[in-house]
Design a protein around this motif. Structure first.
Motif, PDB file in Angstrom:
ATOM      1  N   SER A 227       0.824  -1.209   0.000  1.00  0.00           N
ATOM      2  CA  SER A 227       0.000   0.000   0.000  1.00  0.00           C
ATOM      3  C   SER A 227       0.860   1.262   0.000  1.00  0.00           C
ATOM      4  N   ARG A 228       1.895   1.278   0.837  1.00  0.00           N
ATOM      5  CA  ARG A 228       2.770   2.449   0.889  1.00  0.00           C
ATOM      6  C   ARG A 228       3.515   2.637  -0.436  1.00  0.00           C
ATOM      7  N   ALA A 229       3.932   1.538  -1.050  1.00  0.00           N
ATOM      8  CA  ALA A 229       4.650   1.623  -2.327  1.00  0.00           C
ATOM      9  C   ALA A 229       3.768   2.213  -3.425  1.00  0.00           C
ATOM     10  N   LEU A 230       2.463   1.933  -3.336  1.00  0.00           N
ATOM     11  CA  LEU A 230       1.550   2.400  -4.381  1.00  0.00           C
ATOM     12  C   LEU A 230       1.310   3.907  -4.313  1.00  0.00           C
ATOM     13  N   ASP A 231       1.732   4.550  -3.240  1.00  0.00           N
ATOM     14  CA  ASP A 231       1.615   6.008  -3.196  1.00  0.00           C
ATOM     15  C   ASP A 231       2.394   6.657  -4.340  1.00  0.00           C
ATOM     16  N   ARG A 247       8.079  -5.527  -7.646  1.00  0.00           N
ATOM     17  CA  ARG A 247       9.325  -5.243  -6.937  1.00  0.00           C
ATOM     18  C   ARG A 247       9.120  -5.299  -5.419  1.00  0.00           C
ATOM     19  N   THR A 248       7.973  -4.825  -4.968  1.00  0.00           N
ATOM     20  CA  THR A 248       7.690  -4.845  -3.537  1.00  0.00           C
ATOM     21  C   THR A 248       7.512  -6.279  -3.041  1.00  0.00           C
ATOM     22  N   ALA A 249       6.807  -7.076  -3.816  1.00  0.00           N
ATOM     23  CA  ALA A 249       6.627  -8.489  -3.445  1.00  0.00           C
ATOM     24  C   ALA A 249       7.958  -9.216  -3.372  1.00  0.00           C
ATOM     25  N   PHE A 250       8.879  -8.878  -4.247  1.00  0.00           N
ATOM     26  CA  PHE A 250      10.218  -9.466  -4.220  1.00  0.00           C
ATOM     27  C   PHE A 250      10.897  -9.173  -2.881  1.00  0.00           C
ATOM     28  N   LYS A 251      10.841  -7.914  -2.449  1.00  0.00           N
ATOM     29  CA  LYS A 251      11.499  -7.525  -1.193  1.00  0.00           C
ATOM     30  C   LYS A 251      10.864  -8.224   0.003  1.00  0.00           C
ATOM     31  N   ILE A 252       9.534  -8.311  -0.002  1.00  0.00           N
ATOM     32  CA  ILE A 252       8.830  -8.974   1.094  1.00  0.00           C
ATOM     33  C   ILE A 252       9.236 -10.441   1.169  1.00  0.00           C
ATOM     34  N   THR A 253       9.294 -11.093   0.020  1.00  0.00           N
ATOM     35  CA  THR A 253       9.614 -12.515  -0.018  1.00  0.00           C
ATOM     36  C   THR A 253      11.045 -12.783   0.402  1.00  0.00           C
ATOM     37  N   ARG A 254      11.961 -11.853   0.085  1.00  0.00           N
ATOM     38  CA  ARG A 254      13.357 -12.004   0.506  1.00  0.00           C
ATOM     39  C   ARG A 254      13.456 -12.063   2.031  1.00  0.00           C
ATOM     40  N   GLY A 320       7.404 -12.644  -6.177  1.00  0.00           N
ATOM     41  CA  GLY A 320       7.809 -13.599  -5.160  1.00  0.00           C
ATOM     42  C   GLY A 320       8.648 -14.742  -5.683  1.00  0.00           C
ATOM     43  N   ILE A 321       8.307 -15.248  -6.857  1.00  0.00           N
ATOM     44  CA  ILE A 321       9.042 -16.416  -7.346  1.00  0.00           C
ATOM     45  C   ILE A 321      10.460 -16.065  -7.788  1.00  0.00           C
ATOM     46  N   MET A 322      10.743 -14.777  -7.977  1.00  0.00           N
ATOM     47  CA  MET A 322      12.120 -14.368  -8.265  1.00  0.00           C
ATOM     48  C   MET A 322      12.957 -14.290  -6.996  1.00  0.00           C
ATOM     49  N   ALA A 323      12.301 -14.247  -5.833  1.00  0.00           N
ATOM     50  CA  ALA A 323      13.016 -14.105  -4.567  1.00  0.00           C
ATOM     51  C   ALA A 323      13.249 -15.436  -3.876  1.00  0.00           C
ATOM     52  N   SER A 324      12.497 -16.467  -4.245  1.00  0.00           N
ATOM     53  CA  SER A 324      12.645 -17.766  -3.611  1.00  0.00           C
ATOM     54  C   SER A 324      12.376 -18.869  -4.620  1.00  0.00           C
ATOM     55  N   SER A 325      13.177 -19.912  -4.550  1.00  0.00           N
ATOM     56  CA  SER A 325      12.983 -21.056  -5.454  1.00  0.00           C
ATOM     57  C   SER A 325      11.900 -21.997  -4.943  1.00  0.00           C
ATOM     58  N   TYR A 326      11.488 -21.827  -3.683  1.00  0.00           N
ATOM     59  CA  TYR A 326      10.525 -22.743  -3.087  1.00  0.00           C
ATOM     60  C   TYR A 326       9.305 -21.977  -2.605  1.00  0.00           C
TER      61      TYR A 326
END
Length: 454
Positions: A227-231, A247-254, A320-326
Motif C-alpha cells: 500500500s505504501r509503495a503504491l503512493d 518489486r515490492t513483493a520481491f522484497k517482502i519474499t526475501r 515472489g518467485i524471483m526471490a525464492s525457489s521454493y
C-alpha cells in the motif's frame, strides 16, 4: 544474503509499513503415531509433537531479536488426523480424545495454533473420515487452539456432495456449540477444494502425506508495504503499477526467505516453502482492501475490484518467485472480511457483498474467508455456498475455500467480534433462495473434462 541497501529498506518496511513474517509453521508427520488403542495413539502424538517442536517458539523469538523482523505467530501442522486415527477410532469421542492431545501438545510447546484435525474427502468418505467430521462440533468447542479443515473436492476427482451436504449441518452445530463466543468455533474450520499439502496458514493448514517427517514453512505478509509503495504509482499507467507491486513483493519474499532458512538451520528441520500470501490484519494501514482502493477504486467491492485483485495476485506471485525457489502454500492475496479494515468498512456500507466476494475468489489465492452471516441461515444454504466455491476451484484448477461463521443470535447489521488477528465483522446478508433439493441429491459432482491430462 541481504545487502546493506536491502537491510535499510527492510528496516523501513518493518518500522513504518507493518511488514512482518505472519507465521513460522512446523509440519510434523504423525503417521508413525498410529496405534491400535486410541489412548496409546494420543500419547504417541503428544510425545512426537513436543519432541519435534519444543524449540520452535524460542527459535522464532531468537530470530526476531537477532534480525529485528517481527514474527507474529509460531504454529504447527500435522498429518490429517482422519488418517492417523483410522486404526483406533471407532466413535466420535475417540477422535475428540486426539483433538485434546493436539491441544495439550500445542500448549506445552507454546505455539499459537495447531492445524491438521482434518479429513481429505474429495471423492468419498471412509468411516473414519465421516466420524472425524461428525466430531467437529465437540472437538472445536472443547479445545482452544486446534484448527480443522475438510477437503471436499479437487480438479481430478470432482466434489463429494455428500460431504458438502453434511458440512452445512456440522458448521451450524459448531456455531451453536460456541454461541456464547460469537460462534468462534467456526473461525477454526475451513472447507477446501484443491487443498495444498504445505499451507502454513490457519485454519486450513495440515502436513500433507507427500511431505517428509518434519518441515519448516513460512508465511510472509505485507499489504501495508504494498500500500505504501503504491503512493508513488498514483496517476501512473498499469505497467508502472505492476512493476511497483512486483518489486515490492520481491522484497517482502526475501525477508521470508531469510527467516525460513535461519529457522531451518537453527531447528535442524528441512525448509519447505515460502507462502507469498498478502495476509491483512484489522489494523489501519495493513489492508488488502486499501491496496485495491489505491489502485483507483472508490471502495473495494465496486466495479473494477475483480480486475484489480487479479492483477495484484499475479504481480505478487511474479515478484515472489524471483526471490525464492521454493514458493508454495496458497500464495497470493487473502481477502478475509473480518481481518481487513477496508473490507469490513465495505461490507458495512453494502458495497461488498457475498456475491461480489465469490467473483473475487475466481482470481485470488483462497476463497470466501471469515464471513459472518445470520445465525438462522439454513444448513443447506451454507452447503450451497461451499459447493459454489468448490466448483470455482475445481474448474479453474486452483485452491478455493470457505470459512463462514453463522453467528447464533445475530442478524444482518449486527457485529461479531472474534478478537486479535481474527478481527470483527458485520453480519452480511445471504441469498434466501432455497437450494436444499440440489444439495441433498447425494453422490458426487464429476471432475471437469480438462482434468484428464495424464
Amino acid at each position: 544474503m541481504l545487502n546493506i541497501m536491502e537491510v535499510h529498506e527492510t528496516n523501513q518496511m518493518i518500522e513504518q509499513e507493518k511488514l512482518d513474517v505472519r507465521t513460522i509453521t512446523m509440519g510434523i508427520n504423525l503417521m508413525d503415531c498410529a496405534r491400535a488403542d486410541v489412548d496409546e495413539t494420543c500419547e504417541a502424538i503428544y510425545g512426537k509433537i513436543v519432541r519435534y517442536a519444543k524449540d520452535l517458539v524460542a527459535t522464532g523469538e531468537s530470530i526476531e531479536r537477532d534480525f529485528g523482523i517481527p514474527i507474529v505467530n509460531k504454529r504447527i501442522t500435522v498429518t490429517p488426523i482422519a488418517l492417523v486415527g483410522a486404526a483406533c477410532c471407532t466413535t466420535t469421542g475417540d477422535f475428540v480424545k486426539i483433538a485434546h492431545a493436539l491441544d495439550r501438545a500445542a500448549k506445552t510447546v507454546g505455539v499459537d495454533l495447531i492445524g491438521g484435525y482434518s479429513a481429505l474427502v474429495s471423492k468419498s468418505m471412509t468411516p473414519a473420515e465421516e466420524l472425524l467430521i461428525r466430531s467437529l462440533p465437540q472437538a472445536l468447542s472443547e479445545t482452544d487452539i486446534v484448527c480443522s479443515s475438510v477437503n471436499v473436492g479437487s480438479t481430478k476427482t470432482g466434489i463429494d456432495m455428500n460431504a458438502v451436504a453434511m458440512l452445512g449441518h456440522i458448521i451450524k452445530e459448531i456455531a451453536e456449540s460456541t454461541a456464547d463466543n460469537d460462534s468462534y468455533g467456526c473461525v477454526k474450520f475451513v472447507a477446501f477444494c484443491n487443498a495444498p499439502d504445505d499451507n502454513p496458514f490457519m485454519a486450513g493448514g495440515f502436513h500433507g502425506v507427500t511431505e517428509g517427517d518434519a518441515v519448516v514453512n513460512v508465511g510472509v505478509s505485507g499489504p501495508g508495504v504494498v500500500s505504501r509503495a503504491l503512493d508513488a504509482a498514483e496517476g501512473k499507467d498499469f505497467e508502472f503499477l505492476c512493476e511497483t507491486i512486483k518489486r515490492t513483493a520481491f522484497k517482502i519474499t526475501r525477508v521470508g526467505q531469510l527467516v525460513a532458512q535461519e529457522a531451518s538451520k537453527r531447528l535442524g528441520v528441512p525448509f519447505g516453502i515460502i507462502d507469498l500470501s498478502l495476509a491483512p490484519t484489522p489494523a489501519v494501514g495493513d489492508s488488502v482492501g486499501e491496496v485495491l482502493e489505491k489502485m483507483g477504486l472508490a471502495q473495494v467491492g465496486g466495479p473494477g475490484t475483480t480486475a484489480a485483485l487479479a492483477m495484484l495476485n499475479d504481480q505478487v506471485k511474479k515478484g515472489g518467485i524471483m526471490a525464492s525457489s521454493y514458493v508454495g502454500g496458497l500464495s497470493g492475496a487473502f481477502i478475509p472480511v473480518s481481518e481487513d479494515k477496508n473490507m469490513i468498512d465495505a461490507a458495512e456500507s453494502g458495497c461488498l457483498t457475498i456475491e461480489k466476494l465469490e467473483a473475487m475468489t475466481c482470481v485470488c489465492s483462497v476463497g470466501l474467508d471469515m464471513i459472518a452471516i445470520p445465525g438462522d441461515t439454513p444448513a443447506s444454504t451454507i452447503s450451497g455456498i461451499i459447493a459454489d466455491e468448490s466448483a470455482i476451484g475445481m474448474v479453474n484448477q486452483k485452491t478455493t475455500a470457505v470459512r463462514i461463521i453463522p453467528v447464533i443470535g445475530k442478524t444482518v447489521g449486527e457485529m461479531a467480534n472474534f478478537g486479535g488477528l481474527m478481527g470483527y465483522a458485520p453480519i452480511m446478508p445471504v441469498n434466501q433462495s432455497d437450494c436444499s433439493a440440489f444439495v441433498n441429491r447425494g453422490g458426487r459432482i464429476p471432475a471437469p473434462i480438462h482434468s484428464f491430462k495424464n
